[in-house]
Design a protein around this motif. Structure first.
Motif, PDB file in Angstrom:
ATOM      1  N   LYS B  71      13.851 -41.112  67.628  1.00 49.15           N
ATOM      2  CA  LYS B  71      12.621 -40.858  68.116  1.00 49.15           C
ATOM      3  C   LYS B  71      12.695 -39.661  69.223  1.00 49.15           C
ATOM      4  CE  LYS B  71       9.727 -43.240  71.826  1.00 49.15           C
ATOM      5  NZ  LYS B  71       8.609 -42.731  71.213  1.00 49.15           N
ATOM      6  N   ASN B  72      14.093 -39.208  69.860  1.00 52.09           N
ATOM      7  CA  ASN B  72      14.341 -38.077  70.558  1.00 52.09           C
ATOM      8  C   ASN B  72      14.196 -36.867  69.398  1.00 52.09           C
ATOM      9  OD1 ASN B  72      14.661 -39.492  72.785  1.00 52.09           O
ATOM     10  ND2 ASN B  72      17.127 -39.278  72.562  1.00 52.09           N
ATOM     11  N   LEU B  73      14.411 -36.986  68.387  1.00 49.46           N
ATOM     12  CA  LEU B  73      14.518 -35.921  67.127  1.00 49.46           C
ATOM     13  C   LEU B  73      12.797 -35.566  66.873  1.00 49.46           C
ATOM     14  CD1 LEU B  73      17.243 -36.702  64.756  1.00 49.46           C
ATOM     15  CD2 LEU B  73      16.956 -34.654  66.291  1.00 49.46           C
ATOM     16  N   GLU B  74      11.857 -36.526  66.964  1.00 52.55           N
ATOM     17  CA  GLU B  74      10.798 -36.147  66.553  1.00 52.55           C
ATOM     18  C   GLU B  74       9.946 -34.992  67.263  1.00 52.55           C
ATOM     19  OE1 GLU B  74       8.954 -40.299  66.812  1.00 52.55           O
ATOM     20  OE2 GLU B  74      10.057 -40.970  65.232  1.00 52.55           O
ATOM     21  N   GLY B  75      10.272 -34.683  68.329  1.00 43.20           N
ATOM     22  CA  GLY B  75       9.846 -33.770  69.093  1.00 43.20           C
ATOM     23  C   GLY B  75      10.148 -32.357  68.490  1.00 43.20           C
ATOM     24  N   PHE B  76      11.189 -32.159  67.649  1.00 42.97           N
ATOM     25  CA  PHE B  76      11.827 -31.029  67.364  1.00 42.97           C
ATOM     26  C   PHE B  76      10.763 -30.361  66.137  1.00 42.97           C
ATOM     27  CE2 PHE B  76      15.390 -32.336  70.053  1.00 42.97           C
ATOM     28  CZ  PHE B  76      15.444 -31.055  70.943  1.00 42.97           C
ATOM     29  N   ALA B  77      10.852 -29.298  65.864  1.00 39.39           N
ATOM     30  CA  ALA B  77      10.135 -28.758  64.784  1.00 39.39           C
ATOM     31  C   ALA B  77      11.237 -28.735  63.662  1.00 39.39           C
ATOM     32  CB  ALA B  77       9.694 -27.269  64.729  1.00 39.39           C
ATOM     33  N   PHE B 225      26.987 -17.380  76.400  1.00 39.41           N
ATOM     34  CA  PHE B 225      25.618 -17.139  76.164  1.00 39.41           C
ATOM     35  C   PHE B 225      24.786 -18.175  76.960  1.00 39.41           C
ATOM     36  CE2 PHE B 225      27.531 -14.846  72.689  1.00 39.41           C
ATOM     37  CZ  PHE B 225      26.616 -13.738  72.563  1.00 39.41           C
ATOM     38  N   ALA B 226      23.638 -17.861  77.181  1.00 39.07           N
ATOM     39  CA  ALA B 226      22.675 -18.906  77.695  1.00 39.07           C
ATOM     40  C   ALA B 226      22.136 -19.731  76.651  1.00 39.07           C
ATOM     41  CB  ALA B 226      21.704 -18.254  78.705  1.00 39.07           C
ATOM     42  N   LEU B 227      22.035 -20.890  76.861  1.00 39.35           N
ATOM     43  CA  LEU B 227      21.510 -21.899  75.728  1.00 39.35           C
ATOM     44  C   LEU B 227      20.240 -22.179  75.965  1.00 39.35           C
ATOM     45  CD1 LEU B 227      23.586 -24.426  73.340  1.00 39.35           C
ATOM     46  CD2 LEU B 227      21.314 -25.018  74.567  1.00 39.35           C
ATOM     47  N   ASN B 228      19.208 -22.203  75.118  1.00 38.41           N
ATOM     48  CA  ASN B 228      17.992 -22.969  75.362  1.00 38.41           C
ATOM     49  C   ASN B 228      17.505 -23.863  74.329  1.00 38.41           C
ATOM     50  OD1 ASN B 228      15.440 -22.983  76.959  1.00 38.41           O
ATOM     51  ND2 ASN B 228      14.425 -21.790  75.256  1.00 38.41           N
ATOM     52  N   ILE B 229      16.958 -24.994  75.038  1.00 35.87           N
ATOM     53  CA  ILE B 229      16.540 -25.917  73.978  1.00 35.87           C
ATOM     54  C   ILE B 229      14.960 -25.923  73.851  1.00 35.87           C
ATOM     55  CG2 ILE B 229      16.624 -28.061  73.186  1.00 35.87           C
ATOM     56  CD1 ILE B 229      19.426 -28.464  74.529  1.00 35.87           C
ATOM     57  N   SER B 230      14.526 -25.619  72.865  1.00 36.13           N
ATOM     58  CA  SER B 230      13.018 -25.588  72.762  1.00 36.13           C
ATOM     59  C   SER B 230      12.479 -26.654  71.564  1.00 36.13           C
ATOM     60  CB  SER B 230      12.270 -24.295  72.789  1.00 36.13           C
ATOM     61  OG  SER B 230      12.096 -24.097  71.171  1.00 36.13           O
ATOM     62  N   ALA B 231      11.364 -27.374  71.615  1.00 41.76           N
ATOM     63  CA  ALA B 231      10.896 -27.972  70.670  1.00 41.76           C
ATOM     64  C   ALA B 231      10.462 -27.326  69.425  1.00 41.76           C
ATOM     65  CB  ALA B 231       9.406 -28.714  71.105  1.00 41.76           C
ATOM     66  N   GLN B 232      10.090 -26.071  69.536  1.00 33.48           N
ATOM     67  CA  GLN B 232       9.785 -25.249  68.402  1.00 33.48           C
ATOM     68  C   GLN B 232      10.834 -24.538  67.608  1.00 33.48           C
ATOM     69  OE1 GLN B 232       6.978 -24.445  66.490  1.00 33.48           O
ATOM     70  NE2 GLN B 232       6.124 -26.179  67.692  1.00 33.48           N
ATOM     71  N   ARG B 233      11.902 -24.408  68.450  1.00 27.64           N
ATOM     72  CA  ARG B 233      12.673 -23.463  67.978  1.00 27.64           C
ATOM     73  C   ARG B 233      14.417 -24.163  67.925  1.00 27.64           C
ATOM     74  NH1 ARG B 233       9.473 -20.284  70.631  1.00 27.64           N
ATOM     75  NH2 ARG B 233      10.617 -20.478  72.639  1.00 27.64           N
ATOM     76  N   GLY B 234      14.238 -25.068  68.628  1.00 30.28           N
ATOM     77  CA  GLY B 234      15.546 -25.762  68.631  1.00 30.28           C
ATOM     78  C   GLY B 234      16.477 -25.098  69.603  1.00 30.28           C
ATOM     79  N   ILE B 235      17.844 -24.951  69.044  1.00 31.35           N
ATOM     80  CA  ILE B 235      18.656 -24.170  70.226  1.00 31.35           C
ATOM     81  C   ILE B 235      18.446 -22.532  69.795  1.00 31.35           C
ATOM     82  CG2 ILE B 235      21.129 -23.702  70.062  1.00 31.35           C
ATOM     83  CD1 ILE B 235      20.894 -26.547  71.058  1.00 31.35           C
ATOM     84  N   GLU B 236      18.369 -21.989  70.975  1.00 33.39           N
ATOM     85  CA  GLU B 236      18.371 -20.578  70.963  1.00 33.39           C
ATOM     86  C   GLU B 236      19.455 -20.010  71.925  1.00 33.39           C
ATOM     87  OE1 GLU B 236      13.793 -19.224  71.140  1.00 33.39           O
ATOM     88  OE2 GLU B 236      14.175 -20.799  72.717  1.00 33.39           O
ATOM     89  N   LEU B 237      20.198 -18.819  71.584  1.00 29.24           N
ATOM     90  CA  LEU B 237      20.797 -18.051  72.473  1.00 29.24           C
ATOM     91  C   LEU B 237      20.592 -16.893  72.808  1.00 29.24           C
ATOM     92  CD1 LEU B 237      24.093 -18.931  70.550  1.00 29.24           C
ATOM     93  CD2 LEU B 237      23.519 -20.263  72.345  1.00 29.24           C
ATOM     94  N   ILE B 238      20.969 -16.517  74.118  1.00 26.83           N
ATOM     95  CA  ILE B 238      20.615 -15.115  74.700  1.00 26.83           C
ATOM     96  C   ILE B 238      21.738 -14.767  75.403  1.00 26.83           C
ATOM     97  CG2 ILE B 238      18.929 -15.818  76.495  1.00 26.83           C
ATOM     98  CD1 ILE B 238      17.805 -12.853  75.559  1.00 26.83           C
TER      99      ILE B 238
END
Lengths: 191, 252
Positions: B71-77, B225-238
């Protein structure tokens, strides 16, 4: 008279951004509205260009009410980093809401994601309104680091940056010097 | 980015770049962090990205029920139900396996843990998985009664994983705001790599961070790195803006 001044500001920014990768605009608080009007006018006229407008001084909701048409253009995407922090939960398809103006890395990611996949030779612009507003929430050193990262990333992606500083809100001397070109707008005339 | 042949790409572009293309094939990587740091999301993205490239994967959970996980995974692209239905991504609840083996699901003896390890290995072999995740090694060890049993189990696990022909991620839970890689301080010794997921307090807001502490066989970055979790892109780093980090350390 007001229209002529706004047109003058618009032309000055347009000329500066054509030859410089980044332009910093220092403006007194009472001219901030005129400057935004000139920038919105620029964004609307150049529909073949792509813009990301980061707002940290006015909420997106306020911008839509003030600049109506300007906020509905398909070539402009907005990033609002103050509404959520203020407890405003409105949503819009052309605006990304970042939960806090302190989450600077997330802001950079959202800016860069807006341009992802676009052709390199396309004219791309970032407007940061304003560095002084970001400094209300963040320490000066981290905003300097933020701007340096934005500049480096945008240079590598061939994106132009327009950053605004409201002079009453901060000591802007260090930050504004990060830009290639500085425009100082005065109270009664364009410097 | 060109992918090296002898590495397992996580599919998270920025992370692969930090590790010279990916995790060396067959490595065991400890993904360590506090609750909410993004361990499970990172591991799931690793499995789904692998499955898209034709690499079968298995996710062993011992902390969350399957329905909750999916259920938690369903939101991720990156989530694709078809990859689960086709068996390219397998999600297995270890508690159900334990029950079927007649084990006490709350307390394991050394024999129980050994039996469980054998089953894990058999499943991985049978499914011919290239990517394996265990979420979490901390919860698994929690079911063992003594420190000696835990140490013994972890070393056995390390030996078992070493002979499996798959790249493994083991998640490890640590308390928030600590620079510690595991609960029992042994887990890191059987790992070829450590990905440390942390939190940084900036004016009361929590910024997720990621750091590659160790990755044997790669010329990897050790920058935070700063880590961001987005529904569209999953894990992102900057790159993390570091100006406030020193201040945060002083406050601790």
């Amino acid at each position: 008279m007001v229209d002529a001044v706004i047109e003058g500001i618009r032309e000055r920014i347009a000329a500066a951004i054509q030859v410089n990768q980044s332009v910093g605009i220092q403006v007194p608080e009472n001219r901030h509205g005129d400057l935004l009007e000139a920038i919105f006018d620029s964004m609307c006229r150049n529909t073949h260009t792509t813009w990301t407008f980061l707002t940290a001084s006015k909420t997106f909701d306020y911008l839509t009410k003030t600049f109506k048409e300007g906020t509905r253009q398909t070539n402009i995407k907005f990033i609002d980093c103050i509404s959520r922090a203020a407890g405003i939960s409105e949503a819009a398809s052309n605006c990304i809401y970042v939960e806090s103006p302190v989450m600077l890395e997330k802001i950079i990611l959202e800016i860069l994601n807006n341009f992802k996949g676009m052709k390199r030779d396309l004219d791309k612009y970032i407007v940061i309104d304003s560095l002084s507003a970001l400094m209300i929430y963040n320490d000066p050193e981290i905003i300097r680091e933020f701007m340096t990262l934005v500049m480096n990333k945008s240079r590598s992606e061939n994106i132009h940056v327009v950053s605004i500083l409201v002079e009453e809100e901060m000591d802007s001397s260090k930050l504004i010097q990060l830009n290639d070109k500085i425009i100082v707008l005065r109270d009664s005339f364009i410097d | 980015m060109p992918i090296k042949k002898d590495v397992c790409s996580t599919g998270i572009e920025e992370l692969d770049m930090k590790m010279s293309g990916g995790i060396p094939l067959g490595s065991t990587v400890l993904v360590t962090g506090c609750s909410g740091s993004g361990k499970t999301t990172l591991c799931m993205q690793f499995l789904f990205n692998g499955a898209r490239k034709g690499e079968r994967g298995v996710f062993f959970t011992i902390t969350e029920p399957l329905f909750k996980l999916t259920k938690n995974l369903e939101g991720f692209a990156f989530y694709d139900k078809k990859l689960i239905e086709s068996g390219m991504v397998n999600i297995i609840d270890l508690r159900i396996i334990s029950e079927r083996l007649g084990l006490d699901t709350e307390k394991y003896t050394v024999e129980d843990a050994g039996a469980l390890l054998d089953i894990l290995k058999d499943i991985a072999d049978e499914l011919d998985v290239k990517r394996l995740v265990m979420d979490s090694i901390t919860a698994l060890c929690y079911r063992l009664q003594t420190r000696e049993m835990i140490r013994d189990f972890i070393f056995k696990l390390g030996t078992s994983l070493a002979v499996m022909k798959c790249t493994t991620m083991l998640t490890s839970e640590v308390p928030p705001q600590t620079f510690k890689f595991s609960q029992y301080e042994i887990e890191e010794f059987i790992s070829d790599g450590i990905l440390f997921l942390g939190d940084m307090d900036r004016k009361g807001d929590l910024i997720r961070t990621l750091q590659v502490i160790k990755m044997r066989g790669t010329d990897h970055s050790r920058t935070k790195f700063a880590l961001n979790i987005s529904a569209q892109r999953g894990i992102e780093l900057i790159p993390l803006l570091k100006s406030t980090e020193f201040e945060t350390l002083l406050k601790r």
